[in-house]
Scaffold this active site. Structure first.
Site, PDB file in Angstrom:
ATOM      1  N   LYS A   1     -39.228 -29.582  15.745  1.00 37.57           N
ATOM      2  CA  LYS A   1     -38.029 -30.214  15.205  1.00 37.57           C
ATOM      3  C   LYS A   1     -38.408 -31.472  14.427  1.00 37.57           C
ATOM      4  CE  LYS A   1     -33.543 -31.762  17.139  1.00 37.57           C
ATOM      5  NZ  LYS A   1     -32.825 -31.952  18.421  1.00 37.57           N
TER       6      LYS A   1
ATOM      7  N   SER B   1     -28.137 -31.192  18.467  1.00 32.62           N
ATOM      8  CA  SER B   1     -28.821 -31.454  17.223  1.00 32.62           C
ATOM      9  C   SER B   1     -29.929 -30.439  16.898  1.00 32.62           C
ATOM     10  CB  SER B   1     -29.434 -32.867  17.269  1.00 32.62           C
ATOM     11  OG  SER B   1     -30.389 -32.986  18.326  1.00 32.62           O
TER      12      SER B   1
ATOM     13  N   SER C   1     -28.228 -30.939  23.322  1.00 31.51           N
ATOM     14  CA  SER C   1     -28.792 -30.576  22.027  1.00 31.51           C
ATOM     15  C   SER C   1     -29.751 -29.393  22.044  1.00 31.51           C
ATOM     16  CB  SER C   1     -29.496 -31.779  21.401  1.00 31.51           C
ATOM     17  OG  SER C   1     -28.551 -32.727  20.971  1.00 31.51           O
TER      18      SER C   1
END
Length: 467
Positions: free
Chosen positions: A81, A156, A180
């Site tokens: 990520k 996220s 997330s």
């Protein structure tokens, strides 16, 4: 196996590479081709390291041929990520001003993936500052949910979830400070494991200062995968110690065996309202676990609503003090709007309230641990409704209240630092649906075992998307 390699699980790929049935180059090439084919439409992977990945795959294949000792993810294509450090690449966190924020070293979770033999093929999208449950930012653009583009892919770790769901990678790294990992997995029909606080080491050398206290105690690193076995494999790889994280605890991955421990099933202890399809999914999972021999009872764990509110007041209250200036200066319009609406529902945090909220975490966790003596596992919703329409968090105070009501279990369990997993159970009106299973600290093995039982029996769980 008569299917393209991008459809194979991480467990299958690792075994086949180790046994010389396929090469890592073949597996990596399949995922890179998959990214080239569908990522332009979905925008899940925002940075592709094709040359480096193929070179790493060739090295992995050379090691297999040489008889070198291999790690558990040897040759397996994974993504990371964009809010964790990867040496030589920018840690943008979805922010234009950070596009040249180049990391000198790998974050612990990235280093652990490499040591386990994984081949990192790309970086996945996140909202600016990783502060939304919708994955969109001015630097990289919006990530679409491949099931229904009008619904969020979650955030996220929305890019990670979409990459895993569509076969762009076998394992997608993510992180979870308030849902997330678990929420994007829920929205995309994948498996999202949030490990215990302290299980997987974390540190970003590119950060200008230490993280706020709430994030140190709440945020964790983990994985999004297409099945429970791969989540177990990813955890074993990610959890290796690293001295840069003072909170890391080197606990065994397997605890004392308990055959089919007690499961407390709860639907809506906070009284916020639950969608009928979500209730049906939880009841379905409860029936599956009962048939599998688990001792299932309908019991609400303590303080769910209070713990969820404490999560908001602690984490978002600190964010007002630590991030407001950065978001005002560097945030895009979406981030500034979402943050303003978050702050509208968050009390001002002074020193006494900070002391109270950080201390209250021990009170709520003590009560949950006492509850878990009899009910080691809690089966509950991931969210109180299916994946939300795009933009709910930037529309109005009322729509943000809807989001927070829906995410009450995500917030409560994040605040407590307990391991939990989102596992799919089916599809409702074209969007995946699933359940959450929560366990005692450092007992991811119990959580994974129960999730595997649900996964095995939930025949209508979402398939790997092929189009």
């Amino acid at each position: 196996m008569d299917m393209p390699l991008w459809r194979w699980s991480a467990t299958q790929l690792a075994s086949a590479i180790r046994n010389k049935e396929i090469t890592s180059r073949e597996a990596v090439t399949a995922c890179l081709d998959r990214i080239a084919s569908i990522n332009p439409e979905l925008n899940a992977v925002v940075s592709v390291q094709a040359d480096d990945a193929l070179a790493a795959a060739d090295l992995a294949d050379h090691m297999v041929a040489a008889g070198t000792t291999l790690g558990p993810l040897h040759g397996v294509p994974v993504t990371t990520k964009i809010n964790v450090d990867q040496a030589g690449l920018p840690t943008t966190n979805g922010i234009v001003a950070f596009k040249d924020n180049i990391a000198k070293d790998d974050a612990p979770v990235v280093a652990n993936l490499r040591r386990a033999g994984a081949v990192i093929i790309g970086r996945t999208n996140t909202p600016a500052f990783s502060m939304r449950w919708f994955t969109d930012n001015e630097l990289h653009g919006r990530t679409l949910n491949p099931w229904r583009p009008d619904r969020t892919p979650g955030g996220s770790s929305g890019g990670a979830a979409v990459a895993a769901a569509t076969g762009m990678c076998a394992i997608a790294h993510g992180n979870d400070g308030g849902g997330s990992i678990r929420y994007p997995a829920y929205c995309t029909g994948t498996v999202g494991l949030r490990p215990s606080f302290g299980r997987v080491p974390a540190f970003n050398g590119t950060a200008p200062s230490e993280r706020q206290l709430s994030l140190q105690l709440i945020s964790v690193q983990g994985a999004i995968t297409r099945n429970v076995a791969d989540a177990r494999l990813a955890l074993a790889a990610m959890a290796a110690p690293d001295p840069r994280d003072p909170w890391h605890v080197a606990m065994p991955l397997e605890g004392p065996r308990r055959d089919h421990p007690g499961v407390a099933v709860c639907l809506d202890p906070a009284g916020v309202g639950i969608a009928p399809e979500v209730e049906a999914a939880v009841r379905k999972a409860a029936a599956i676990l009962h048939r599998a021999g688990y001792e299932v009872s309908w019991r609400d764990p303590p303080d769910v609503a209070a713990a969820a509110k404490a999560w908001n007041d602690f984490a978002q209250g600190e964010a007002r003090l630590t991030l407001s200036a950065q978001i005002e200066q560097h945030g895009d319009a979406l981030a500034r709007r979402a943050f303003a609406l978050m702050m509208a529902r968050t009390p001002e945090l002074d020193v006494p309230s900070l002391m109270q909220l950080s201390a209250a975490r021990a009170t709520y966790l003590r009560r949950w641990q006492a509850f878990m003596q009899e009910h080691p596992l809690v089966l509950c919703p991931v969210a109180m409704e299916t994946a939300l329409p795009y933009g709910v968090d930037i529309e109005s105070e009322a729509s943000v209240d809807r989001l927070y009501r829906s995410h009450v279990f995500l917030f409560a369990t994040a605040y407590l630092g307990l391991p939990s997993i989102s596992v799919p159970t089916g599809v409702h009106e074209g969007i995946p649906i699933g359940v959450q299973i929560v366990g005692p600290r450092f007992r991811e093995d119990l959580v994974l075992d129960a999730a595997a039982a649900v996964e095995h029996a939930a025949a209508e769980a979402p398939p790997l998307l092929s189009s």
